[in-house]
Scaffold this active site. Sequence first.
Site, mmCIF file in Angstrom:
data_model
loop_
_atom_site.group_PDB
_atom_site.id
_atom_site.type_symbol
_atom_site.label_atom_id
_atom_site.label_comp_id
_atom_site.label_asym_id
_atom_site.label_seq_id
_atom_site.Cartn_x
_atom_site.Cartn_y
_atom_site.Cartn_z
ATOM 1 N N TYR A 154 0.142 -0.001 10.571
ATOM 2 C CA TYR A 154 -0.257 -0.448 9.237
ATOM 3 C C TYR A 154 0.872 -0.180 8.234
ATOM 4 C CZ TYR A 154 -3.023 -0.943 4.937
ATOM 5 O OH TYR A 154 -3.494 -1.337 3.702
ATOM 6 N N SER B 239 0.850 -1.191 0.000
ATOM 7 C CA SER B 239 0.000 0.000 0.000
ATOM 8 C C SER B 239 0.885 1.240 0.000
ATOM 9 C CB SER B 239 -0.862 0.004 1.265
ATOM 10 O OG SER B 239 -1.423 1.272 1.499
#
Length: 304
Positions: free
Chosen positions: A185, A159
């Site tokens: 994350y 990501s």
Amino acid sequence: MMSRITTPFTHDSTAADVIAGVDLTGRRAVVTGGASGIGVETARALATAGAEVTLAVRNTAAGERVAAQIIESTGNNHVFVAPIELADPGSVRAFAATWDGPLHILVNNAGVMAEPLNRTPEGWEHQFATNHLGHFGLALGLHGALAAAGEARVVSVSSSAHLRSDVHFDDIHFENRPYDPWAAYGQSKTANVLFAVEAAKRWASDGIVANALMPGGIRTALQRHVDPEMLKGWDRFQWKTTEQGASTSVLLAASPLTQGVTGRYFEDNNEAVLNTGEEFSGVAKYALDPESATRLWELSEKLV
């Protein structure tokens, strides 16, 4: 710097565009998180091209529903479902142990994003445990099957959030620093890229290629932990449909355009340029760092 890999496909291309004309008859694929979001469209595209596809999912009932839809829409009845809980090393080992025969495509697609602090029974931070360690253990467990395929591809779904954090080796699991869901994350997504960098090196002699990618901004259940106000602020992004979001995964999993390509990071169906710090795109230099990649691999091996 090796020359940058580009393709005719763009931000707007769909998984169907990328898979058009590709024949995967006789190939076998595993897609983690194949029952939701871009996982569904990744699995559908591979099935459309004739691959045997196994959806490796936490919720097998949802998996069975999706498998039935894919069989109906593609006419390919070789779509299967198998249980996996990526944050549980025992479940990951069980999945790998029951796999029989070669595996040509492994798409490490499942993930959790920006959730409140949650630890596994081992004391691991849950996002790192799921997004990185689970997939690392799975790839390691399936290495023999990938090597047996002769020309296997491993796809690591990262990501642009990897730009938020390098891997903090001195405190990966937030034992001594305040927990930040986005830093956690981001760190796990950097780990996804570093995994591909090291797997590319270690497994080259087995004919296995490994690459990482940023799928783009797609509105899915992945954002269930994100503050709605924050989501509003993301509207400057060009959101993608799930079909567009799955395209770069499919490009790396199946396209002849990426045959032999390994250890790279792609976004919008092309190899990403280095991030300059100006905008939230491209790849961080630290995510491609070979020393970090080796260090993370050795640490991950000890953990799983």
